[in-house]
Scaffold this motif. Structure first.
Motif, short mmCIF file in Angstrom:
data_model
loop_
_atom_site.label_atom_id
_atom_site.label_comp_id
_atom_site.label_asym_id
_atom_site.label_seq_id
_atom_site.Cartn_x
_atom_site.Cartn_y
_atom_site.Cartn_z
N UNK A 138 0.82 -1.21 0.00
CA UNK A 138 0.00 0.00 0.00
C UNK A 138 0.85 1.26 0.00
N UNK A 139 2.01 1.19 0.67
CA UNK A 139 2.88 2.36 0.71
C UNK A 139 3.40 2.69 -0.68
N UNK A 140 3.74 1.65 -1.45
CA UNK A 140 4.21 1.87 -2.82
C UNK A 140 3.12 2.47 -3.69
N UNK A 141 1.88 1.97 -3.53
CA UNK A 141 0.78 2.50 -4.32
C UNK A 141 0.50 3.96 -3.96
N UNK A 142 0.59 4.27 -2.65
CA UNK A 142 0.40 5.66 -2.22
C UNK A 142 1.48 6.56 -2.80
N UNK A 143 2.71 6.05 -2.87
CA UNK A 143 3.81 6.82 -3.43
C UNK A 143 3.55 7.13 -4.90
N UNK A 144 3.05 6.15 -5.64
CA UNK A 144 2.79 6.37 -7.06
C UNK A 144 1.70 7.41 -7.27
N UNK A 145 0.68 7.38 -6.40
CA UNK A 145 -0.36 8.39 -6.50
C UNK A 145 0.19 9.78 -6.20
N UNK A 146 1.06 9.85 -5.18
CA UNK A 146 1.67 11.13 -4.85
C UNK A 146 2.53 11.63 -6.01
N UNK A 147 3.24 10.71 -6.67
CA UNK A 147 4.07 11.10 -7.81
C UNK A 147 3.20 11.61 -8.95
N UNK A 148 2.04 11.01 -9.15
CA UNK A 148 1.15 11.46 -10.21
C UNK A 148 0.64 12.87 -9.92
N UNK A 149 0.28 13.11 -8.65
CA UNK A 149 -0.15 14.46 -8.26
C UNK A 149 0.99 15.45 -8.42
N UNK A 150 2.18 15.04 -7.98
CA UNK A 150 3.37 15.90 -8.11
C UNK A 150 3.63 16.24 -9.58
N UNK A 151 3.47 15.23 -10.43
CA UNK A 151 3.69 15.44 -11.87
C UNK A 151 2.71 16.47 -12.43
N UNK A 152 1.44 16.38 -12.03
CA UNK A 152 0.44 17.32 -12.52
C UNK A 152 0.74 18.74 -12.06
N UNK A 153 1.16 18.88 -10.78
CA UNK A 153 1.51 20.21 -10.28
C UNK A 153 2.71 20.78 -11.03
N UNK A 154 3.73 19.93 -11.23
CA UNK A 154 4.95 20.40 -11.91
C UNK A 154 4.65 20.81 -13.35
N UNK A 155 3.85 20.00 -14.05
CA UNK A 155 3.52 20.34 -15.43
C UNK A 155 2.74 21.66 -15.50
N UNK A 156 1.79 21.84 -14.59
CA UNK A 156 1.04 23.09 -14.57
C UNK A 156 1.95 24.28 -14.29
N UNK A 157 2.89 24.10 -13.33
CA UNK A 157 3.82 25.18 -13.00
C UNK A 157 4.74 25.50 -14.17
N UNK A 158 5.24 24.45 -14.85
CA UNK A 158 6.14 24.68 -15.98
C UNK A 158 5.42 25.42 -17.11
N UNK A 159 4.17 25.06 -17.36
CA UNK A 159 3.43 25.72 -18.43
C UNK A 159 3.14 27.18 -18.08
N UNK A 160 2.90 27.43 -16.78
CA UNK A 160 2.71 28.81 -16.36
C UNK A 160 3.99 29.62 -16.53
N UNK A 161 5.14 29.01 -16.20
CA UNK A 161 6.44 29.67 -16.41
C UNK A 161 6.62 30.03 -17.88
N UNK A 162 6.34 29.06 -18.75
CA UNK A 162 6.55 29.28 -20.18
C UNK A 162 5.62 30.37 -20.72
N UNK A 163 4.37 30.35 -20.30
CA UNK A 163 3.44 31.39 -20.74
C UNK A 163 3.93 32.78 -20.33
N UNK A 164 4.47 32.87 -19.11
CA UNK A 164 4.96 34.16 -18.63
C UNK A 164 6.18 34.60 -19.44
N UNK A 165 7.07 33.66 -19.78
CA UNK A 165 8.25 34.01 -20.58
C UNK A 165 7.83 34.49 -21.97
N UNK A 166 6.84 33.82 -22.56
CA UNK A 166 6.35 34.27 -23.86
C UNK A 166 5.75 35.68 -23.75
N UNK A 167 5.02 35.92 -22.66
CA UNK A 167 4.42 37.25 -22.47
C UNK A 167 5.50 38.31 -22.34
#
Length: 545
Positions: free
Chosen positions: A488-517
């Motif tokens: 269960x700990x491994x499964x919880x870790x994978x879910x946390x990684x998926x959430x972390x990935x979504x946050x990071x992707x959103x943050x990176x896209x926001x960075x890029x949009x700001x640089x383009x602006x």
């Protein structure tokens, strides 16, 4: 100028086909869209591109076969080697003989040797066409690996068989003993030449790069030239250029595991080869559509020689051949499965019979595609005495019809066959991936410790090196600790990684949009904007795959 214009029009059609396929509400496979676009081009221009068979063969087949050998998953190839060899070799011979006799019996105007050539070029399957269908229906990973491995080998075996059949048509002579001896020579010679070409080129490349540094553009060009070099050298020595291209690709994949290429080169080269594959596959199907009016008229003219005076018989021929190919494939898969289960039972292994729908899906997934089309279009225009090659337009039409019908049947049938199907369990690679990440993290910690000691020795600011090194090693230790968890700990870790990935992707896209602006408002220079956006693109690629 005319040739350049034609090439640009074909590339434009390939680009448009991708857009039209995505817009299709019913999910029409991309190859069918490209064929339709080619036919539309022919209808507008009123003429067809004059194809030189030898030039067509050289331009399209070596890079496609090379890339197949390079990218195919080798572990799947070795794991299912028995099934793949049975399909890629046994089924090819089975298909050539039975379909060849069927075509000659059904259409006497096609000589037996030409019928064998048609059957041989119909034997290779196309996993890329199946992948286009897989966008709408999930295809089991192991089934795709088997289809990819089969395609890699039956491309070569089918094309080599076609070359023997064409040689028999041109010379009027065929000796089984001579054919076997010649086959061994061209096959072994082609494989060795492909291996040797890639081996020598990669060794020379690594030596020059070590001495002078690596230039990504040059390395990409080298990878593009290797399949043509292997093919031309093999053909010059009267060996199989087809097998040389495949062998060169497989050797390239093993050479890459040495890790002697810069990361930037690998990323750019991957993108270039994706573009080459997309363009060549697309152009082949657009050319088919562009050639179709002439092929249909020529086939209709020839079909009258069979005694069936109405061209509607052409559709019947295509339907019969496609059905026969699917039936032969189903029978071969069923018999092969029986032998596999029998051997497993004798070894005392647990036996689980797959559902009949999985066998049907395996048969229906044997779609014909780019290799079949490229091969059939290379039939000679004339015999050695200058007369026309017998029934050339008719066999090209039959091959094109089988491609279209098999694509359509798979597009309609695979979603039904695989829907809610209970599949045999596949290997779970999560643990393998975790072990690899742990091993890589441990190697990174060892290197940081070594570098930390070497850089801080005798320096007044040694504490700085110690602090930075400790911080990095802590990140790697956290990775090791997380990947070492089970259950269960491994499964919880994978879910946390998926959430972390979504946050990071959103943050990176926001960075890029700001640089383009900022770039649009001239707050930063174009050079700085391009550099920072590339860094974000690379980071996004890491989390996006």
């Amino acid at each position: 100028m005319e040739s350049i214009t034609i090439a640009l029009v074909l590339l434009l059609a390939v680009v448009l086909s991708g857009t039209l396929a995505r817009l299709s509400p019913v999910g029409i496979p991309l190859p069918l869209v490209q064929i339709a676009l080619g036919a539309a081009i022919a209808g507008v221009t009123g003429s067809a591109v004059q194809l030189d068979p030898h030039f067509f063969f050289l331009l399209f087949l070596p890079p496609l076969l090379f890339l197949d050998g390079w990218r195919i998953p080798k572990e799947g190839l070795f794991r299912d080697k028995a099934v793949i060899l049975e399909l890629a070799l046994g089924l090819v011979v089975f298909t050539v003989i039975l379909i060849g006799f069927l075509v000659h019996w059904m259409i006497p105007a096609i000589p037996l040797a030409v019928a064998f050539a048609l059957a041989a070029i119909l034997s290779p399957t196309d996993p890329i066409a199946v992948s286009a269908i897989a966008a709408r229906v999930p295809i089991p990973g192991r089934l795709m690996h088997i289809l990819e491995g089969e395609s890699l080998l039956n491309d070569a075996s089918g094309l080599v068989c076609m070359q023997f059949a064409v040689a028999a048509v041109l010379t009027g002579v065929f000796s089984l003993a001579d054919a076997v001896g010649t086959f061994l020579w061209v096959a072994i010679g082609g494989i060795l030449i492909g291996f040797g070409t890639t081996f020598v080129v990669m060794k020379a490349k690594y030596y020059v790069s070590r001495k002078l540094g690596e230039e990504p553009g040059a390395q990409i060009l080298i990878s593009l030239l290797i399949p043509f070099g292997a093919y031309l050298l093999a053909e010059h020595l009267h060996c199989s250029g087809i097998l040389a291209a495949v062998s060169a690709g497989i050797t390239m994949s093993f050479a890459e595991l040495r890790g002697q290429t810069m990361a930037a080169t690998r990323m750019r080269r991957y993108a270039v080869w994706d573009t080459v594959q997309f363009a060549l596959n697309g152009i082949i199907f657009v050319l088919l559509g562009e050639q179709m009016p002439g092929i249909v008229s020529g086939a209709a003219r020839i079909v009258t020689e069979t005694g069936h005076l109405h061209p509607i018989w052409l559709i019947a021929y295509v339907a019969v051949i496609t059905t026969a190919l699917a039936a032969l494939r189903f029978a071969w898969v069923w018999v092969s499965l029986r032998f596999t289960l029998y051997r497993a039972a004798r070894r005392g292994e647990a036996i689980r019979k797959p559902h009949w729908r999985l066998l049907a899906a395996m048969s229906l997934a044997g779609v014909r595609g780019a290799i079949t089309l490229a091969g059939i279009l290379t039939l000679p225009l004339a015999m050695n005495d200058g007369t026309s090659f017998p029934a050339r337009d008719l066999v090209i039409f039959l091959a094109a019809g089988v491609i279209i019908l098999s694509l359509t049947a798979a597009s309609i049938g695979l979603p039904y066959l695989l829907q809610n199907l209970e599949l045999p369990p596949e290997d779970d690679h999560h643990q393998e991936e975790d072990n690899a990440r742990i091993a890589a993290a441990e190697a990174a910690i060892r290197m940081i410790e070594k570098l930390q000691h070497a850089m801080s020795e005798g320096r007044t600011d040694a504490d700085l090196y110690g602090e930075v090194g400790t911080r990095l090693m802590e990140l790697y230790r956290q990775r090791i600790e997380g990947r070492s968890k089970l259950g269960d700990e491994a499964e919880l870790l994978r879910k946390m990684e998926e959430v972390d990935k979504r946050f990071r992707l959103a943050a990176l896209r926001a960075e890029r949009d700001e640089l383009f602006r900022l770039g649009r408002r001239r707050k930063i220079s174009e050079e700085i904007a391009r550099k920072l956006v590339r860094e974000i693109d690379l980071a996004e690629a890491r989390y996006g795959f």
